[in-house]
Design a protein around this motif. Sequence first.
Motif, PDB file in Angstrom:
ATOM      1  N   GLY A 124       0.796  -1.227   0.000  1.00  0.00           N
ATOM      2  CA  GLY A 124       0.000   0.000   0.000  1.00  0.00           C
ATOM      3  C   GLY A 124       0.820   1.263   0.000  1.00  0.00           C
ATOM      4  N   THR A 125       2.070   1.177  -0.519  1.00  0.00           N
ATOM      5  CA  THR A 125       2.961   2.335  -0.506  1.00  0.00           C
ATOM      6  C   THR A 125       2.380   3.505  -1.278  1.00  0.00           C
ATOM      7  OG1 THR A 125       4.858   0.844  -0.374  1.00  0.00           O
ATOM      8  CG2 THR A 125       5.298   3.110  -1.044  1.00  0.00           C
ATOM      9  N   TYR A 126       1.701   3.232  -2.387  1.00  0.00           N
ATOM     10  CA  TYR A 126       1.179   4.294  -3.244  1.00  0.00           C
ATOM     11  C   TYR A 126      -0.311   4.534  -3.043  1.00  0.00           C
ATOM     12  CZ  TYR A 126       5.507   2.923  -5.566  1.00  0.00           C
ATOM     13  OH  TYR A 126       6.815   2.588  -5.824  1.00  0.00           O
ATOM     14  N   GLY A 127      -0.895   3.905  -2.055  1.00  0.00           N
ATOM     15  CA  GLY A 127      -2.314   4.065  -1.840  1.00  0.00           C
ATOM     16  C   GLY A 127      -3.102   3.462  -2.997  1.00  0.00           C
ATOM     17  N   ASN A 128      -4.028   4.218  -3.528  1.00  0.00           N
ATOM     18  CA  ASN A 128      -4.846   3.748  -4.650  1.00  0.00           C
ATOM     19  C   ASN A 128      -4.258   4.135  -6.004  1.00  0.00           C
ATOM     20  OD1 ASN A 128      -6.791   2.627  -2.920  1.00  0.00           O
ATOM     21  ND2 ASN A 128      -7.802   4.620  -2.695  1.00  0.00           N
ATOM     22  N   ARG A 129      -3.110   4.822  -5.987  1.00  0.00           N
ATOM     23  CA  ARG A 129      -2.515   5.283  -7.237  1.00  0.00           C
ATOM     24  C   ARG A 129      -1.797   4.149  -7.960  1.00  0.00           C
ATOM     25  NH1 ARG A 129       1.744   8.675  -6.414  1.00  0.00           N
ATOM     26  NH2 ARG A 129       1.928   7.960  -4.261  1.00  0.00           N
ATOM     27  N   LYS A 130      -1.873   4.154  -9.268  1.00  0.00           N
ATOM     28  CA  LYS A 130      -1.074   3.249 -10.080  1.00  0.00           C
ATOM     29  C   LYS A 130       0.285   3.891 -10.345  1.00  0.00           C
ATOM     30  CE  LYS A 130      -4.797   0.846 -12.569  1.00  0.00           C
ATOM     31  NZ  LYS A 130      -5.331   0.510 -13.918  1.00  0.00           N
ATOM     32  N   PRO A 131       1.327   3.095 -10.506  1.00  0.00           N
ATOM     33  CA  PRO A 131       2.664   3.675 -10.716  1.00  0.00           C
ATOM     34  C   PRO A 131       2.840   4.246 -12.123  1.00  0.00           C
ATOM     35  CG  PRO A 131       2.764   1.286 -10.801  1.00  0.00           C
ATOM     36  CD  PRO A 131       1.364   1.631 -10.392  1.00  0.00           C
ATOM     37  N   ILE A 132       3.743   5.201 -12.226  1.00  0.00           N
ATOM     38  CA  ILE A 132       4.166   5.766 -13.512  1.00  0.00           C
ATOM     39  C   ILE A 132       5.582   5.283 -13.789  1.00  0.00           C
ATOM     40  CG2 ILE A 132       4.669   7.890 -14.791  1.00  0.00           C
ATOM     41  CD1 ILE A 132       2.578   9.297 -13.054  1.00  0.00           C
ATOM     42  N   TRP A 133       5.832   4.875 -15.020  1.00  0.00           N
ATOM     43  CA  TRP A 133       7.142   4.335 -15.402  1.00  0.00           C
ATOM     44  C   TRP A 133       7.679   5.115 -16.604  1.00  0.00           C
ATOM     45  CZ3 TRP A 133       7.676  -0.787 -18.584  1.00  0.00           C
ATOM     46  CH2 TRP A 133       9.025  -1.026 -18.859  1.00  0.00           C
ATOM     47  N   ILE A 134       8.958   5.508 -16.512  1.00  0.00           N
ATOM     48  CA  ILE A 134       9.642   6.155 -17.632  1.00  0.00           C
ATOM     49  C   ILE A 134      10.834   5.295 -18.025  1.00  0.00           C
ATOM     50  CG2 ILE A 134      10.876   8.197 -18.430  1.00  0.00           C
ATOM     51  CD1 ILE A 134       9.319   9.844 -16.432  1.00  0.00           C
ATOM     52  N   ASP A 135      10.878   4.876 -19.279  1.00  0.00           N
ATOM     53  CA  ASP A 135      11.997   4.101 -19.802  1.00  0.00           C
ATOM     54  C   ASP A 135      12.853   5.028 -20.658  1.00  0.00           C
ATOM     55  OD1 ASP A 135      13.586   1.891 -20.262  1.00  0.00           O
ATOM     56  OD2 ASP A 135      12.421   1.213 -21.995  1.00  0.00           O
ATOM     57  N   LEU A 136      13.989   5.475 -20.107  1.00  0.00           N
ATOM     58  CA  LEU A 136      14.858   6.418 -20.803  1.00  0.00           C
ATOM     59  C   LEU A 136      15.785   5.668 -21.763  1.00  0.00           C
ATOM     60  CD1 LEU A 136      15.892   8.863 -17.930  1.00  0.00           C
ATOM     61  CD2 LEU A 136      14.138   9.177 -19.673  1.00  0.00           C
ATOM     62  N   GLY A 137      15.814   6.128 -23.007  1.00  0.00           N
ATOM     63  CA  GLY A 137      16.600   5.427 -24.019  1.00  0.00           C
ATOM     64  C   GLY A 137      15.981   4.087 -24.345  1.00  0.00           C
ATOM     65  N   SER A 150       6.038  -9.591 -16.501  1.00  0.00           N
ATOM     66  CA  SER A 150       6.196  -9.600 -15.045  1.00  0.00           C
ATOM     67  C   SER A 150       5.164  -8.738 -14.341  1.00  0.00           C
ATOM     68  CB  SER A 150       7.605  -9.104 -14.678  1.00  0.00           C
ATOM     69  OG  SER A 150       8.601  -9.932 -15.229  1.00  0.00           O
ATOM     70  N   LEU A 151       4.886  -7.589 -14.917  1.00  0.00           N
ATOM     71  CA  LEU A 151       3.896  -6.664 -14.359  1.00  0.00           C
ATOM     72  C   LEU A 151       3.120  -6.072 -15.532  1.00  0.00           C
ATOM     73  CD1 LEU A 151       2.779  -5.260 -11.832  1.00  0.00           C
ATOM     74  CD2 LEU A 151       4.506  -3.484 -12.145  1.00  0.00           C
ATOM     75  N   PRO A 152       1.866  -6.491 -15.718  1.00  0.00           N
ATOM     76  CA  PRO A 152       1.098  -6.055 -16.888  1.00  0.00           C
ATOM     77  C   PRO A 152       1.093  -4.540 -17.048  1.00  0.00           C
ATOM     78  CG  PRO A 152      -0.069  -7.787 -15.726  1.00  0.00           C
ATOM     79  CD  PRO A 152       1.103  -7.422 -14.864  1.00  0.00           C
ATOM     80  N   ILE A 153       1.203  -4.088 -18.274  1.00  0.00           N
ATOM     81  CA  ILE A 153       1.264  -2.658 -18.550  1.00  0.00           C
ATOM     82  C   ILE A 153      -0.003  -1.947 -18.105  1.00  0.00           C
ATOM     83  CG2 ILE A 153       1.517  -0.942 -20.394  1.00  0.00           C
ATOM     84  CD1 ILE A 153       4.068  -2.501 -19.633  1.00  0.00           C
ATOM     85  N   ASP A 154      -1.145  -2.634 -18.121  1.00  0.00           N
ATOM     86  CA  ASP A 154      -2.381  -1.971 -17.673  1.00  0.00           C
ATOM     87  C   ASP A 154      -2.395  -1.713 -16.171  1.00  0.00           C
ATOM     88  OD1 ASP A 154      -2.857  -4.471 -16.582  1.00  0.00           O
ATOM     89  OD2 ASP A 154      -4.417  -5.022 -18.024  1.00  0.00           O
ATOM     90  N   GLN A 155      -1.364  -2.235 -15.444  1.00  0.00           N
ATOM     91  CA  GLN A 155      -1.257  -1.947 -14.020  1.00  0.00           C
ATOM     92  C   GLN A 155      -0.573  -0.597 -13.759  1.00  0.00           C
ATOM     93  OE1 GLN A 155      -2.528  -4.020 -11.479  1.00  0.00           O
ATOM     94  NE2 GLN A 155      -3.487  -4.922 -13.292  1.00  0.00           N
ATOM     95  N   PHE A 156      -0.056   0.023 -14.831  1.00  0.00           N
ATOM     96  CA  PHE A 156       0.580   1.332 -14.704  1.00  0.00           C
ATOM     97  C   PHE A 156      -0.428   2.430 -15.045  1.00  0.00           C
ATOM     98  CE2 PHE A 156       4.191  -1.460 -15.434  1.00  0.00           C
ATOM     99  CZ  PHE A 156       5.157  -0.942 -14.578  1.00  0.00           C
ATOM    100  N   GLU A 157      -0.303   3.552 -14.358  1.00  0.00           N
ATOM    101  CA  GLU A 157      -1.111   4.716 -14.732  1.00  0.00           C
ATOM    102  C   GLU A 157      -0.707   5.191 -16.121  1.00  0.00           C
ATOM    103  OE1 GLU A 157      -1.218   9.389 -13.516  1.00  0.00           O
ATOM    104  OE2 GLU A 157      -1.254   7.946 -11.852  1.00  0.00           O
ATOM    105  N   HIS A 158       0.610   5.280 -16.330  1.00  0.00           N
ATOM    106  CA  HIS A 158       1.112   5.652 -17.645  1.00  0.00           C
ATOM    107  C   HIS A 158       2.565   5.208 -17.776  1.00  0.00           C
ATOM    108  CE1 HIS A 158      -0.254   7.981 -21.185  1.00  0.00           C
ATOM    109  NE2 HIS A 158       1.047   7.994 -21.466  1.00  0.00           N
TER     110      HIS A 158
END
Length: 746
Positions: A124-137, A150-158
Amino acid sequence: MKKQTSSRLFWIPVCLGLTHWTLQAKLLQPFLIQYRWAHALLFSLIGTLLSMCVAWDQVKTPLMFMYSCFFKPLGKHDNHQSRLESFYQDQASIYDRTRDSLLRGRRTMLKLSAAHLKSQLANGTYGNRKPIWIDLGGGTGWNIEQMNKSLPIDQFEHVYLVDLTPSLCKIAEERFKRNGWTNVTVLCQDASTFQADVPLDGRVQLVTMSYSLSMMDGYFAVVDRVQSLLCADGVVGVCDFYVSGRTSPASERGLAHLRRQCHWLTRYFWQMWFEFDHIHLAPGRRDYLEYKFGTVKSLNRRNHFIVPYLVQIPYYIWLGSAVKNTLASSTAVIDDDIDSLASNQSSPKLAPSTFSALTVAQKNKQWRLDYQPDLPCHTQFRSYIYAFTWEDPRVDLSYLNLSSDDVMFVITSAGDNALEYALHKPKRIHCIDLNPCQNHLLELKLASIASLPYEDVWRMFGDGRHPHFQSLLHETLSPNLSTYAFQYWSQHSDRFSHKFYKTGYSGLALNIFEWWVRMNGLSGQVEAMCHAKTIEEQKAIWLEKIRPCIFSPMIRKILNNPMFMWNALGVPMNQMNMFLQECTTQQYIEDTLDPIPGHSLLSQDQYFYYLCMMQHYHRDSCPSYLTKDGFEKLKTALDVFRLHTDSILNVLQSLPDNYLTRMVVMDHMDWFDPESHDELDDEIKQMARACQVGGQVYWRSAGCVPWYNRLFEKHGFKVEALAIRKSGQAIDRVNMYASFYRGIKL
């Protein structure tokens, strides 16, 4: 596609016909007969042509890769983007097919990143928020497609893919469109200055860089930008080539960086080689990364590209935390039950190895305390000595009388007995071992109990094998392991591929026993004894079949060898001398083993000997942490553990006065030389200082009356014998020691 394949197959009979005609040509026959090398060369050329006709795709791709990477002139360019595009535009369509064996470690980095994100989501570190991921390069978007496993993309906010190369970004956009991901955006911009459609500073949970940091010119600005993007609990994952400096960087001290240092030739060669492609491996990039972030996990590997063991390209996998963890806080208090240490003037100086700040990886599971892994006292150990604990905890617990107020000090060994004590929920259990690998083993057991289902833990430590251990390590266990233990088990992930309990130095004894059983044709008798239904049946098999072979002249000779006693059984010379003063080796072994078959059934109670004979545990005969009930209870009792990688004396000196209530120090005092025992005298003196009045110390010995009992009496302990072994009688289920003692502080 079928039409292309059939058109290539058409050339096979044509080539065969040409070959037949050539061999029949009278003009070439004398030449081929006289020059056999020409004959062989002709066949080689024909075979090559056939291979190329049948599998042109397999040849075309590496040829295009080699041309683009090694032969194609890059020319002069006004900016970094133009140079990158010139390099990648001809190979964009084949990029993913040609990088799998070159860019190693990407999957591992992504699995570790996903594991930490899933752990934070579960807590529950982020509460109800989904994580945001940035892949640089991020290039072609391969990382994002792999992460989806490993972690479905629909589990990310963006998800944002940032790359400076238009041709690679085009491939990524096509990939994401095929997958139907609407929450993924491709930004063809510079990593240090990119702008998304919404502000991202301080909101991002994950930033990854896969073989891209080494290609970025302004890496200072990129790392600083990553730091500004991450939220307080954010994670950064990096996988890249590297070379080390001549000396270890300051950021590395106190952290486990096995195999980080590179040979001088490796350092200079790879740095110059990659510079031709504008890839910069100077150690400053990685050093700055570790300077700005706290290390969560770190692995150093070598890529044996194309030519195994000759070509060794250094690469690393690294996870960091937005929260910087420094060793400057080496006196930070990490135990809630000793928070008065800082103000306790009577306490000895705190040992940095004991009370240094925990690594960021241990924020949730504060088990392992920092230590210096490169000290000689630790590097002398390449593996754990004991894969299983050889003392009977049932007898210990009958005297310990543990309560929620007890603070325990125990030798780690394989950790089985410490887990047994934890079921009685004392306030704290301090586990101490100078051998880091013993603590790696206990830490793995703690992480497994905390994060795996019961059946997986049983397969690992009950059956002694798990075919998917490496996947579990990366995807589930890693968030609960310190970087020390994670590096060790990553390097030794094959330990669970066959028989775990035949690993370590104690595994040598099991291997010898298995060989001896086969040589004597006793496999069936050992199996029958381990699964006997009655004590009488068990004793009969022992006396009539197995015992006569055990005490053969050859076995006696082996048991009298000090090298075997130490390497296989963990019996040092000083301990061996203790029992030799009272009896022969054969008599000691007879007094140990003869009472065991009449004590209780191996398949129901004697899990120590059952394990030695079968190399695995029985569901009805195993340590309590491997029972379903014990496993479930331990899940709520794991926070009592603190793992110290140091000597007993050093850890004792770091503890405050009157702190401990129970100490279980096994047989380690037998290892000291009775003629030179100043260190043991200091150790017992520290035990007396750290123990409360009425505190108890328990020890076992190979001698009936250990010489060091008088040292306990000297320092204010009342010493009493709890059990002294007699011929034909067992003092516990193991019966390996001649005596069991307790010292009570007066």
